[in-house]
Design a protein around this motif. Structure first.
Motif, PDB file in Angstrom:
ATOM      1  N   ALA A  44       0.708  -1.298   0.070  1.00 40.67           N
ATOM      2  CA  ALA A  44       0.237   0.036  -0.077  1.00 40.67           C
ATOM      3  C   ALA A  44       0.885   1.470  -0.209  1.00 40.67           C
ATOM      4  O   ALA A  44       0.679   2.339  -0.652  1.00 40.67           O
ATOM      5  CB  ALA A  44      -1.052  -0.114   1.334  1.00 40.67           C
ATOM      6  N   ALA A  45       1.779   1.105   0.781  1.00 41.81           N
ATOM      7  CA  ALA A  45       3.061   2.433   0.722  1.00 41.81           C
ATOM      8  C   ALA A  45       3.570   2.300  -0.735  1.00 41.81           C
ATOM      9  O   ALA A  45       3.667   3.506  -1.101  1.00 41.81           O
ATOM     10  CB  ALA A  45       3.923   2.153   1.902  1.00 41.81           C
ATOM     11  N   ALA A  46       3.600   1.394  -1.433  1.00 42.59           N
ATOM     12  CA  ALA A  46       4.391   1.412  -2.728  1.00 42.59           C
ATOM     13  C   ALA A  46       3.425   2.063  -3.560  1.00 42.59           C
ATOM     14  O   ALA A  46       3.706   2.884  -4.518  1.00 42.59           O
ATOM     15  CB  ALA A  46       4.754   0.156  -3.034  1.00 42.59           C
ATOM     16  N   ALA A  47       2.320   1.779  -3.395  1.00 41.24           N
ATOM     17  CA  ALA A  47       1.084   2.417  -4.285  1.00 41.24           C
ATOM     18  C   ALA A  47       1.030   3.875  -4.236  1.00 41.24           C
ATOM     19  O   ALA A  47       0.928   4.435  -5.167  1.00 41.24           O
ATOM     20  CB  ALA A  47      -0.247   1.596  -3.985  1.00 41.24           C
ATOM     21  N   ALA A  48       1.069   4.238  -2.969  1.00 41.94           N
ATOM     22  CA  ALA A  48       0.962   5.611  -2.488  1.00 41.94           C
ATOM     23  C   ALA A  48       2.326   6.374  -3.237  1.00 41.94           C
ATOM     24  O   ALA A  48       2.166   7.483  -3.624  1.00 41.94           O
ATOM     25  CB  ALA A  48       0.749   5.906  -1.093  1.00 41.94           C
ATOM     26  N   ARG A  84      -1.491  12.709  -6.454  1.00 39.15           N
ATOM     27  CA  ARG A  84      -0.561  12.762  -5.495  1.00 39.15           C
ATOM     28  C   ARG A  84      -1.184  13.402  -3.911  1.00 39.15           C
ATOM     29  O   ARG A  84      -0.668  12.882  -3.097  1.00 39.15           O
ATOM     30  CB  ARG A  84       0.755  13.676  -5.846  1.00 39.15           C
ATOM     31  CG  ARG A  84       0.450  15.071  -5.895  1.00 39.15           C
ATOM     32  CD  ARG A  84       1.845  15.845  -6.174  1.00 39.15           C
ATOM     33  NE  ARG A  84       1.545  17.175  -5.995  1.00 39.15           N
ATOM     34  CZ  ARG A  84       2.678  18.091  -5.914  1.00 39.15           C
ATOM     35  NH1 ARG A  84       3.947  17.523  -5.835  1.00 39.15           N
ATOM     36  NH2 ARG A  84       2.414  19.440  -5.978  1.00 39.15           N
ATOM     37  N   ASN A  85      -1.969  14.108  -4.358  1.00 36.39           N
ATOM     38  CA  ASN A  85      -2.642  14.741  -2.834  1.00 36.39           C
ATOM     39  C   ASN A  85      -3.564  13.588  -2.443  1.00 36.39           C
ATOM     40  O   ASN A  85      -3.467  13.661  -1.108  1.00 36.39           O
ATOM     41  CB  ASN A  85      -3.800  15.884  -3.301  1.00 36.39           C
ATOM     42  CG  ASN A  85      -3.045  17.176  -3.808  1.00 36.39           C
ATOM     43  OD1 ASN A  85      -1.869  17.425  -3.474  1.00 36.39           O
ATOM     44  ND2 ASN A  85      -3.542  17.929  -4.858  1.00 36.39           N
ATOM     45  N   ALA A  86      -4.164  12.751  -2.913  1.00 35.30           N
ATOM     46  CA  ALA A  86      -4.972  11.584  -2.316  1.00 35.30           C
ATOM     47  C   ALA A  86      -3.900  10.572  -1.712  1.00 35.30           C
ATOM     48  O   ALA A  86      -4.022  10.126  -0.683  1.00 35.30           O
ATOM     49  CB  ALA A  86      -5.676  10.874  -3.418  1.00 35.30           C
ATOM     50  N   ALA A  87      -2.796  10.397  -2.443  1.00 33.95           N
ATOM     51  CA  ALA A  87      -1.649   9.464  -1.909  1.00 33.95           C
ATOM     52  C   ALA A  87      -1.182  10.031  -0.584  1.00 33.95           C
ATOM     53  O   ALA A  87      -0.873   9.488   0.123  1.00 33.95           O
ATOM     54  CB  ALA A  87      -0.625   9.340  -3.134  1.00 33.95           C
ATOM     55  N   PHE A  88      -0.960  11.229  -0.639  1.00 34.89           N
ATOM     56  CA  PHE A  88      -0.352  11.946   0.417  1.00 34.89           C
ATOM     57  C   PHE A  88      -1.000  12.033   1.716  1.00 34.89           C
ATOM     58  O   PHE A  88      -0.754  11.869   2.807  1.00 34.89           O
ATOM     59  CB  PHE A  88       0.297  13.341   0.044  1.00 34.89           C
ATOM     60  CG  PHE A  88       0.997  14.060   1.439  1.00 34.89           C
ATOM     61  CD1 PHE A  88       2.435  13.636   1.489  1.00 34.89           C
ATOM     62  CD2 PHE A  88       0.493  15.180   1.968  1.00 34.89           C
ATOM     63  CE1 PHE A  88       3.254  14.111   2.702  1.00 34.89           C
ATOM     64  CE2 PHE A  88       1.359  15.606   3.006  1.00 34.89           C
ATOM     65  CZ  PHE A  88       2.539  14.861   3.231  1.00 34.89           C
ATOM     66  N   ALA A  89      -2.507  12.211   1.467  1.00 34.48           N
ATOM     67  CA  ALA A  89      -3.459  12.180   2.642  1.00 34.48           C
ATOM     68  C   ALA A  89      -3.533  10.582   3.151  1.00 34.48           C
ATOM     69  O   ALA A  89      -3.591  10.628   4.334  1.00 34.48           O
ATOM     70  CB  ALA A  89      -4.754  12.643   2.021  1.00 34.48           C
ATOM     71  N   ALA A 101      -2.620   9.968   6.891  1.00 34.62           N
ATOM     72  CA  ALA A 101      -3.533   9.144   7.909  1.00 34.62           C
ATOM     73  C   ALA A 101      -3.076   7.955   8.489  1.00 34.62           C
ATOM     74  O   ALA A 101      -3.464   7.525   9.520  1.00 34.62           O
ATOM     75  CB  ALA A 101      -4.952   8.951   7.039  1.00 34.62           C
ATOM     76  N   GLU A 102      -2.204   7.304   7.422  1.00 33.57           N
ATOM     77  CA  GLU A 102      -1.588   6.007   7.850  1.00 33.57           C
ATOM     78  C   GLU A 102      -0.387   5.827   8.663  1.00 33.57           C
ATOM     79  O   GLU A 102       0.173   4.838   8.921  1.00 33.57           O
ATOM     80  CB  GLU A 102      -1.687   4.975   6.821  1.00 33.57           C
ATOM     81  CG  GLU A 102      -3.128   4.700   6.357  1.00 33.57           C
ATOM     82  CD  GLU A 102      -3.771   3.624   7.085  1.00 33.57           C
ATOM     83  OE1 GLU A 102      -3.190   2.930   7.853  1.00 33.57           O
ATOM     84  OE2 GLU A 102      -5.310   4.001   7.363  1.00 33.57           O
ATOM     85  N   ARG A 132      11.883   3.245   2.417  1.00 34.24           N
ATOM     86  CA  ARG A 132      11.852   3.660   0.833  1.00 34.24           C
ATOM     87  C   ARG A 132      10.637   4.033   0.389  1.00 34.24           C
ATOM     88  O   ARG A 132      10.759   5.139  -0.554  1.00 34.24           O
ATOM     89  CB  ARG A 132      12.587   2.829  -0.004  1.00 34.24           C
ATOM     90  CG  ARG A 132      13.040   3.190  -1.441  1.00 34.24           C
ATOM     91  CD  ARG A 132      13.876   1.988  -2.327  1.00 34.24           C
ATOM     92  NE  ARG A 132      14.404   2.571  -3.169  1.00 34.24           N
ATOM     93  CZ  ARG A 132      15.464   3.424  -3.900  1.00 34.24           C
ATOM     94  NH1 ARG A 132      15.963   3.902  -2.615  1.00 34.24           N
ATOM     95  NH2 ARG A 132      15.629   3.855  -4.963  1.00 34.24           N
ATOM     96  N   PHE A 133       9.475   3.655   0.454  1.00 37.34           N
ATOM     97  CA  PHE A 133       8.164   3.909   0.154  1.00 37.34           C
ATOM     98  C   PHE A 133       7.557   5.244   0.799  1.00 37.34           C
ATOM     99  O   PHE A 133       6.500   5.376   0.445  1.00 37.34           O
ATOM    100  CB  PHE A 133       7.438   2.658  -0.076  1.00 37.34           C
ATOM    101  CG  PHE A 133       7.718   1.386  -1.114  1.00 37.34           C
ATOM    102  CD1 PHE A 133       8.121   1.941  -2.226  1.00 37.34           C
ATOM    103  CD2 PHE A 133       8.033   0.293  -0.443  1.00 37.34           C
ATOM    104  CE1 PHE A 133       8.638   0.741  -3.112  1.00 37.34           C
ATOM    105  CE2 PHE A 133       8.496  -0.694  -1.678  1.00 37.34           C
ATOM    106  CZ  PHE A 133       8.785  -0.253  -2.784  1.00 37.34           C
TER     107      PHE A 133
END
Length: 803
Positions: free
Chosen positions: A439-443, A471-476, A480-481, A506-507
Motif C-alpha cells: 500500500a505504501a508502494a502504491a502511494a 498525489r494529494n490523495a496519496a499524501f493524505a 492518515a496511516e 523507501r516507499f
C-alpha cells in the motif's frame, strides 16, 4: 483583537503605515530606539512609519516581535501594498486550513456523569488540563471524548485525539517524542519548524503552537505522568483532557477527576437506551426487573460491559432478559462475561476475524488491511466489520476507520493465542506486513519523481489496495496511516521480517520529504540498511546505502554521505556482476539516482566538471530505465549548475528543454528548478518573462508546502531583481527568504543562499552587511565540507576589501 488590527481603512499603504505607528506606540520607544532594537535603519523606519515606503516583510515581523504581537494579521495588507513581482495565486496551503477534528465519535447513548462532567469543566476552566482516572472499562475515554465534543465550539482551531497506548496489550506505550510529532503533524506544522532532536525542544515547539491557537486535545490511555507531561499545553487558551487507569499524582498542576462505576440508576438507564428498550412499563426490562438488576450486577455497572450486553439484547428481539442473564452468567468476570457472550453470537467467520484483529500492530485499521489480515474479499471484510460494529466489539472513530477498545483488543489477542494455530497467526501477520509495504508502494507510485520506480519485493501483493487519484490523495493516505505504517515497521523489525524493514522506509520518502525531519529519516534508513545487510542482496544494499547517504547529506553530514555513496557504488557493481547479461531496470534506475545524488555532493565539494558529468550520466541512465521525469530532473540540475558557472545562455536553453518535456502533472517537480534557472538567467534581458517563471516557481513551492524550496525561490527572486538593478526589492526578497530559513532548525541550509544575498548587499551599497554574510559562510562551509561556497566567500571578501 489588538488595536493594531482595527485601524481605519484607507489605501493599503496608508493603512499599513497606521498600523505600524500603533506598534511603535505599543513599544513606547522613539524612532531611533525602535530602529536600534529591531535592527533597522532609523531613516528607513521613519519612511515606513510615515507611509512613504513599503517596508519589507521581515521589517514588519521584527516590529511585531518586539512588542510580542503576531505579524500574520498584517500579511494580507502588506501583500496588497508590496508587489515587486506579480503575486502568485494563493494556494490552498496558504489559506486558513480546515480545522482538524480527530475526536472519536461521541457515543449517542452517553448517560449520567453530570457531576463528573461538571468537575472536568471546572478543572479545565481553572487549570486548562484535567486527568480522568479509573479502572478499565469504567468509561474514561467516553467521558473525555464527550466533554471534548461539547467544548469543540469554544476551541475551533483543532480538536485532537491521540491514543498513548499506556495499557494496550502487545505494544509498548507511545513515547512522548512520537506523540509530539503526531500532534504537531495534526496541526499541519511544517517539518522545518519541528526540532529534530530533544524532547524538551519538541515540547517547547508544541506549547508554542498551542499558545496561538484554541485547541482541545484528548490524551487517552496514559501510562504515567512522565509520558504525558511533555504533551501538556503551556501559556495560552488550549486545553488537554487526559485519561489513565492510574491516578497521575506527579502532575501537581493537573486536577484529577476519578471515575467510578455507574450508579444503579445510571446503569439501568444506559442498558435501556443502548438496548433500544424504550417500551416503558411494557418493555422487556420493566417486565422482569429482577433479571434486569442481575444484568447490571453481572456487568459490574461498567459502561463497556453494559453496552456489549445491550447490543445482544437489541439484536435478539426474541430473547427475554432472563436468557441474557443465563448467557452472561457463563463468563468468568464482568469483562469476560460481556465479551464471551458477544463473541458467541458471531458466526465462525466473524469470530475468526475478531480474534485476528488482536494481531494488528497499529492503533486503527481500515477495510483494506482487514481484508488482507483475514485473506477475504474487500466486500466481505466491509460486511464483517459492520457486523462487529453492531455488536460493539469494534469502534468507528471516523469514516472508514476502526479501532478496538484496549480491553476488547486484549480479549481478541488472548482468544487468538488460545484458538488459532501459531502458523495461522504468523501467516495473518505476514499478510498485514505485506499489505502495508504494498500500500505504501502504491502511494509512493502516485507521487512525482520521488517514486522508487519499482514494485516492492517483500511478500505478496494483497488482492485489494487503495487507489489514489493523484498525489494529494496519496499524501493524505500517508498522513492518515503514518502511525500504522510505523507500527508495522516496528513489528517487522521485532519478528525479523527483514525484507519489510528494508523496503518500507523507501516507499515513505514522499512523506518524510514533507513531514519528518532529517534525524528521524537517518534513524529509519540506518535500520533499513541493517536489514539489507542481513538479507545480502546487492541491489537492496545499494539502494539502502544510497538512501542513507541522501539522508546524511540533507542533515549536513557530508563526509558520512560520501562514504555511504561509495558503499552504494560498490554494491551496484556487485549487483551488475551477479546479474551479468540480465541487467534490470531497477539496477539502472538505482545507478541514475546515485549519480544524481553524487552530483549534488560533488558540486558542494567545489568540483566543476565532475558534477556536470554526473548529472549527464544520471539523465542517460534515467532515459535508459524508462523514467523521463528522472531524466528531466537531472537535466534541470545540470542547467542550474551551468548557470552558477556563468553559462547563462546554455543554462536557459537546457531549462527550456526541460519545460518542453511532455508531462501531465501541473506540479511537475523538475519544473521548479528549470523555472528558477530561467528566472535568474533571463532577468537582465527579459525581465517580464523572468518574473513569470519566478512567480510560477514560488507558487509551486508554496503549493507543495516545502519551506526550503520557498526560501530558494525567494532568494532566486532576490538575485534576479538585483540583476534587473532593483536593489531595494531584491533585498526585501532575500530578507523574506532568510525569515523563512530562520524557522528551519537545520542551519546548514543557509549555505546555499548566503552568497546571493551577500552579493545583493554589496551592489546595493551595504558592504558591511555583505562581509557579515560572507563570514557566516566561512563559519558554516568547513563544517559542511562545502568548498565551493567557501571559495566564493573568500573571493568576494577580497573584492569588497579591495574596493
Amino acid at each position: 483583537m489588538d488595536a493594531y488590527e482595527h485601524t481605519a481603512k484607507g489605501d493599503p499603504q496608508s493603512e499599513l503605515a497606521a498600523r505600524l505607528r500603533l506598534l511603535q506606540e505599543l513599544s513606547g520607544l522613539g524612532v531611533r530606539a525602535l530602529a536600534r532594537d529591531t535592527g533597522l535603519s532609523s531613516s528607513s523606519l521613519s519612511r515606513y512609519l510615515n507611509g512613504q515606503t513599503v517596508p519589507p516583510w521581515p521589517a514588519v515581523v521584527a516590529l511585531c516581535r518586539l512588542v510580542k504581537r503576531d505579524p500574520r494579521p498584517l500579511r494580507p495588507l502588506w501583500e496588497r501594498t508590496s508587489t515587486p513581482l506579480p503575486a502568485p495565486p494563493k494556494s490552498t496551503r496558504q489559506m486558513r486550513p480546515v480545522p482538524r477534528n480527530d475526536l472519536p465519535r461521541d457515543v449517542p447513548d452517553f448517560t449520567g456523569r453530570e457531576e463528573r462532567l461538571a468537575a472536568v469543566f471546572a478543572a479545565l476552566d481553572s487549570h486548562r488540563a484535567v486527568s480522568v482516572d479509573g479502572m478499565a472499562g469504567v468509561g474514561k475515554t467516553a467521558l473525555a471524548v464527550h466533554a471534548a465534543h461539547r467544548l469543540a465550539a469554544d476551541f475551533p482551531d483543532a480538536q485532537l485525539y491521540v491514543d498513548l497506548h499506556g495499557f494496550t496489550e502487545g505494544r509498548p506505550p507511545l513515547d512522548p517524542d512520537s506523540a509530539l510529532r503526531m500532534l504537531l503533524s495534526a496541526l499541519d506544522v511544517p517539518s522545518e519548524r519541528v526540532p529534530q532532536e530533544g524532547i524538551e525542544q519538541l515540547a517547547a515547539c508544541w506549547r508554542s503552537e498551542l499558545a496561538r491557537r484554541r485547541v482541545v486535545v484528548v490524551l487517552d490511555n496514559a501510562a504515567d505522568a512522565e509520558q504525558v507531561r511533555p504533551l501538556l499545553p503551556g501559556a495560552g487558551p488550549s486545553v488537554a483532557l487526559i485519561t489513565s487507569r492510574n491516578r497521575l499524582l506527579e502532575l501537581d498542576e493537573v486536577p484529577p477527576v476519578s471515575l467510578d462505576v455507574l450508579s444503579p440508576r445510571e446503569s439501568a438507564e444506559l442498558l435501556a437506551r443502548a438496548s433500544g428498550d424504550t417500551g416503558g412499563a411494557d418493555g422487556r426490562l420493566a417486565r422482569d426487573p429482577e433479571s434486569a438488576a442481575e444484568v447490571l450486577r453481572l456487568c459490574g455497572h461498567l459502561p463497556l460491559a453494559l453496552r456489549l450486553a445491550a447490543a445482544r439484547l437489541r439484536h435478539r428481539p426474541g430473547w427475554t432478559v432472563g436468557i441474557l442473564v443465563e448467557r452472561l452468567a457463563e463468563g468468568a468476570d464482568e469483562f469476560d462475561t460481556a465479551f464471551a457472550m458477544s463473541v458467541r453470537q458471531l458466526n465462525r467467520t466473524q469470530a475468526r476475524l475478531f480474534r485476528l484483529l488482536g494481531l494488528l500492530p497499529g492503533a486503527t485499521f481500515d477495510e483494506y488491511v482487514v481484508a488482507a489480515l483475514a485473506d477475504v474479499p474487500l466486500r466481505s471484510a466491509r460486511t464483517m466489520l459492520e457486523d462487529l460494529l453492531d455488536a460493539h466489539l469494534v469502534q468507528q472513530p471516523a469514516v472508514d476507520q476502526y479501532r478496538l477498545h484496549d480491553l476488547v483488543h486484549q480479549h481478541a489477542r488472548r482468544a487468538a493465542a488460545e484458538q488459532d494455530p501459531a502458523a495461522e497467526r504468523e501467516r495473518a501477520l505476514g499478510r498485514v506486513l505485506d499489505y502495508y509495504v504494498h500500500a505504501a508502494a502504491a502511494a509512493d507510485a502516485a507521487m512525482p519523481f520521488l517514486s522508487s520506480g519499482r514494485p516492492p519485493a517483500a511478500g505478496r501483493p494483497p488482492a485489494e489496495l487503495p487507489r489514489f487519484a493523484d498525489r494529494n490523495a496519496a499524501f493524505a493516505w500517508l498522513v492518515a496511516e503514518y502511525g500504522n505504517l510505523l507500527a508495522a515497521f516496528e513489528t517487522a523489525a521485532a519478528i525479523g521480517a527483514d525484507a519489510h524493514v528494508c523496503e518500507l522506509p523507501r516507499f515513505l520518502r514522499a512523506y518524510f520529504a514533507r513531514r519528518c525531519g532529517t534525524t528521524h529519516l537517518n534513524v529509519l534508513f540506518e535500520r533499513s540498511l541493517a536489514a539489507a545487510e542481513r538479507l545480502g542482496d546487492p541491489l537492496q544494499l545499494a539502494e539502502a546505502h544510497s538512501d542513507l547517504g541522501f539522508a546524511r547529506y540533507n542533515a549536513g553530514r557530508v563526509a558520512e554521505a560520501a562514504a555511504a555513496y561509495e558503499a552504494a557504488g560498490l554494491q551496484l557493481s556487485r549487483a551488475g556482476d551477479t546479474r551479468a547479461g540480465d541487467t534490470q531496470a531497477g539496477d539502472t534506475r538505482a545507478e541514475a539516482e546515485l549519480a544524481l545524488r553524487r552530483g549534488y555532493l560533488s558540486w558542494d565539494a567545489g568540483h566543476v566538471e565532475e558534477p556536470l558529468a554526473l548529472f549527464r550520466l544520471a539523465g542517460e541512465l534515467y532515459e535508459k530505465s524508462g523514467s523521463p521525469t528522472g531524466a528531466a530532473h537531472a537535466a534541470a540540475s545540470e542547467a542550474w549548475a551551468m548557470l552558477q558557472l556563468g553559462h547563462g545562455e546554455e543554462a536557459a536553453r537546457r531549462a527550456r528543454a526541460v519545460l518542453d518535456t511532455p508531462h501531465t502533472d501541473p506540479a511537475w517537480p523538475p519544473a521548479l528548478t528549470a523555472r528558477l534557472t530561467l528566472g535568474v538567467a533571463l532577468a537582465p534581458d527579459a525581465p517580464d518573462e523572468a518574473a513569470e517563471h519566478l512567480c510560477r516557481a514560488l507558487e509551486l513551492a508554496r503549493e507543495d508546502g516545502h519551506l526550503h524550496n520557498q526560501a530558494w525561490c525567494l532568494n532566486c527572486r532576490g538575485v534576479a531583481l538585483r540583476r534587473m538593478g532593483r536593489y531595494e526589492e531584491a533585498l526585501a526578497s532575500h530578507r523574506e527568504a532568510f525569515a523563512l530559513l530562520d524557522e528551519v532548525f537545520e542551519e546548514h541550509w543557509k549555505i546555499h543562499f548566503l552568497y546571493g544575498y551577500a552579493e545583493t548587499c554589496r551592489l546595493a551599497g551595504l558592504p558591511e552587511e555583505a562581509l557579515r554574510l560572507h563570514r557566516q559562510t566561512l563559519e558554516l562551509a568547513p563544517r559542511l565540507g562545502n568548498q565551493y561556497a567557501e571559495a566564493l566567500a573568500h573571493e568576494a571578501i577580497a573584492t569588497i576589501l579591495a574596493e
